[in-house]
Motif scaffolding. Sequence first.
Motif, PDB file in Angstrom:
ATOM      1  N   ILE A 125      44.343  33.173  26.155  1.00 60.40           N
ATOM      2  CA  ILE A 125      44.053  33.100  27.593  1.00 60.40           C
ATOM      3  C   ILE A 125      45.225  33.658  28.393  1.00 60.40           C
ATOM      4  O   ILE A 125      45.047  34.504  29.277  1.00 60.40           O
ATOM      5  CB  ILE A 125      43.775  31.645  28.019  1.00 60.40           C
ATOM      6  N   ALA A 126      46.414  33.166  28.102  1.00 56.12           N
ATOM      7  CA  ALA A 126      47.594  33.575  28.864  1.00 56.12           C
ATOM      8  C   ALA A 126      47.912  35.050  28.660  1.00 56.12           C
ATOM      9  O   ALA A 126      48.188  35.784  29.620  1.00 56.12           O
ATOM     10  CB  ALA A 126      48.789  32.708  28.456  1.00 56.12           C
ATOM     11  N   ARG A 127      47.860  35.506  27.420  1.00 56.72           N
ATOM     12  CA  ARG A 127      48.212  36.898  27.105  1.00 56.72           C
ATOM     13  C   ARG A 127      47.239  37.885  27.726  1.00 56.72           C
ATOM     14  O   ARG A 127      47.634  38.866  28.375  1.00 56.72           O
ATOM     15  CB  ARG A 127      48.267  37.089  25.587  1.00 56.72           C
ATOM     16  N   GLU A 128      45.941  37.643  27.546  1.00 57.25           N
ATOM     17  CA  GLU A 128      44.951  38.593  28.025  1.00 57.25           C
ATOM     18  C   GLU A 128      44.774  38.543  29.535  1.00 57.25           C
ATOM     19  O   GLU A 128      44.458  39.558  30.166  1.00 57.25           O
ATOM     20  CB  GLU A 128      43.621  38.360  27.308  1.00 57.25           C
ATOM     21  N   SER A 129      44.980  37.380  30.139  1.00 53.72           N
ATOM     22  CA  SER A 129      44.859  37.270  31.599  1.00 53.72           C
ATOM     23  C   SER A 129      45.913  38.107  32.301  1.00 53.72           C
ATOM     24  O   SER A 129      45.606  38.859  33.236  1.00 53.72           O
ATOM     25  CB  SER A 129      44.967  35.805  32.032  1.00 53.72           C
ATOM     26  N   ILE A 130      47.165  38.016  31.860  1.00 57.01           N
ATOM     27  CA  ILE A 130      48.218  38.762  32.548  1.00 57.01           C
ATOM     28  C   ILE A 130      48.104  40.254  32.232  1.00 57.01           C
ATOM     29  O   ILE A 130      48.386  41.100  33.096  1.00 57.01           O
ATOM     30  CB  ILE A 130      49.626  38.213  32.218  1.00 57.01           C
ATOM     31  N   ARG A 131      47.642  40.585  31.025  1.00 59.89           N
ATOM     32  CA  ARG A 131      47.448  41.995  30.711  1.00 59.89           C
ATOM     33  C   ARG A 131      46.407  42.606  31.650  1.00 59.89           C
ATOM     34  O   ARG A 131      46.616  43.678  32.218  1.00 59.89           O
ATOM     35  CB  ARG A 131      46.995  42.153  29.250  1.00 59.89           C
ATOM     36  N   TYR A 132      45.302  41.896  31.833  1.00 65.31           N
ATOM     37  CA  TYR A 132      44.228  42.396  32.700  1.00 65.31           C
ATOM     38  C   TYR A 132      44.675  42.457  34.157  1.00 65.31           C
ATOM     39  O   TYR A 132      44.405  43.435  34.861  1.00 65.31           O
ATOM     40  CB  TYR A 132      42.989  41.506  32.556  1.00 65.31           C
ATOM     41  N   MET A 133      45.367  41.426  34.636  1.00 61.22           N
ATOM     42  CA  MET A 133      45.818  41.422  36.036  1.00 61.22           C
ATOM     43  C   MET A 133      46.780  42.554  36.309  1.00 61.22           C
ATOM     44  O   MET A 133      46.702  43.215  37.354  1.00 61.22           O
ATOM     45  CB  MET A 133      46.442  40.080  36.392  1.00 61.22           C
ATOM     46  N   ARG A 134      47.687  42.816  35.398  1.00 58.80           N
ATOM     47  CA  ARG A 134      48.619  43.926  35.589  1.00 58.80           C
ATOM     48  C   ARG A 134      47.884  45.262  35.631  1.00 58.80           C
ATOM     49  O   ARG A 134      48.225  46.150  36.421  1.00 58.80           O
ATOM     50  CB  ARG A 134      49.650  43.922  34.455  1.00 58.80           C
ATOM     51  N   GLU A 135      46.872  45.406  34.802  1.00 60.83           N
ATOM     52  CA  GLU A 135      46.068  46.621  34.800  1.00 60.83           C
ATOM     53  C   GLU A 135      45.362  46.807  36.142  1.00 60.83           C
ATOM     54  O   GLU A 135      45.333  47.911  36.694  1.00 60.83           O
ATOM     55  CB  GLU A 135      45.034  46.511  33.661  1.00 60.83           C
ATOM     56  N   CYS A 136      44.819  45.724  36.669  1.00 61.87           N
ATOM     57  CA  CYS A 136      44.114  45.807  37.958  1.00 61.87           C
ATOM     58  C   CYS A 136      45.068  46.062  39.110  1.00 61.87           C
ATOM     59  O   CYS A 136      44.767  46.822  40.023  1.00 61.87           O
ATOM     60  CB  CYS A 136      43.343  44.515  38.198  1.00 61.87           C
ATOM     61  N   ALA A 137      46.218  45.410  39.081  1.00 63.47           N
ATOM     62  CA  ALA A 137      47.193  45.573  40.158  1.00 63.47           C
ATOM     63  C   ALA A 137      47.767  46.977  40.202  1.00 63.47           C
ATOM     64  O   ALA A 137      48.197  47.449  41.247  1.00 63.47           O
ATOM     65  CB  ALA A 137      48.313  44.548  40.008  1.00 63.47           C
ATOM     66  N   ALA A 138      47.781  47.632  39.059  1.00 61.69           N
ATOM     67  CA  ALA A 138      48.342  48.987  38.977  1.00 61.69           C
ATOM     68  C   ALA A 138      47.364  50.047  39.438  1.00 61.69           C
ATOM     69  O   ALA A 138      47.727  51.213  39.613  1.00 61.69           O
ATOM     70  CB  ALA A 138      48.785  49.284  37.549  1.00 61.69           C
ATOM     71  N   ASP A 139      46.110  49.671  39.638  1.00 55.06           N
ATOM     72  CA  ASP A 139      45.072  50.647  39.988  1.00 55.06           C
ATOM     73  C   ASP A 139      45.296  51.212  41.398  1.00 55.06           C
ATOM     74  O   ASP A 139      45.594  50.476  42.324  1.00 55.06           O
ATOM     75  CB  ASP A 139      43.692  49.981  39.916  1.00 55.06           C
TER      76      ASP A 139
END
Length: 271
Positions: A257-271
């Motif tokens: 949960i923790a690993r994949e959540s921050i990976r996804y959020m960083r991907e979205c924030a970088a868009d």
Amino acid sequence: MRYAICNETFEGWDHARVCQRVAELGYTGLELAPFTLAPRITDVTSARRSELRHRAEAAGVKLIGLHWLLARTEGFHLTSPDAATRRRTGEYLADLAHAAAEVGGDVLVLGSPFQRNLPQGMSPEQGAANALDTLRYCLPALERDRVYLCLEPLTPAETNFMTCAAEAVALAHQLAHPFVRLHLDVKAMSAEAAPAPDVIRANREYLHHFHANDPNTRGPGFGATDFKPIFRALKDVNYTGWVSVEVFDYSPDPDTIARESIRYMRECAAD
């Protein structure tokens, strides 16, 4: 963006282990649920609060504050028709503010749906008046400890009081206190009439804290919600607070949960 995660996600983990792992994954904040520490926050001594803070800081993590403030407690209720209960609840919120400050945080998220439900027969207007009375008891503590009480709208499926951002903002506006602000949660915003990005933009003046999750009760990226427009809206309103992961479905496991959540959020924030 500053990323945090809620500690109840890691049920059974030692506090030091939680801090170390979330830091390794890239989080710089950890949000605490009081019931993970003791039945009541007043049962947690100043020495223990100091220990929690120092262990987090040693791992490079800030304890940003508390949420689930009234969960698993008895005798507290935000909209109670009983004046003594309202006073007791407000004074307990003051205790929570002091505890948040002692662990190094400055945020209280007021969700706790069961402890704010309108009793049968009570009008929304009377409920709001009672909530205002309750909250006034904690205002001096908020100012003294410089802790922000963030009112959290929840869905009508969870509670019958404060079920949209507009209602939370109306309460904050009536209190007119600099340390009473708005908290927004992606899962809860799914019940709003407007899309989440529009809710964020419409309430920019009061927004102070933010929870990232999916309407399916899992983490960001674990459901159908596209977070790219949400992060774009946060940037548009110059949001500088925490984006804190709060889930209610703890599968498959805390680390994933923790690993994949921050990976996804960083991907979205970088868009």
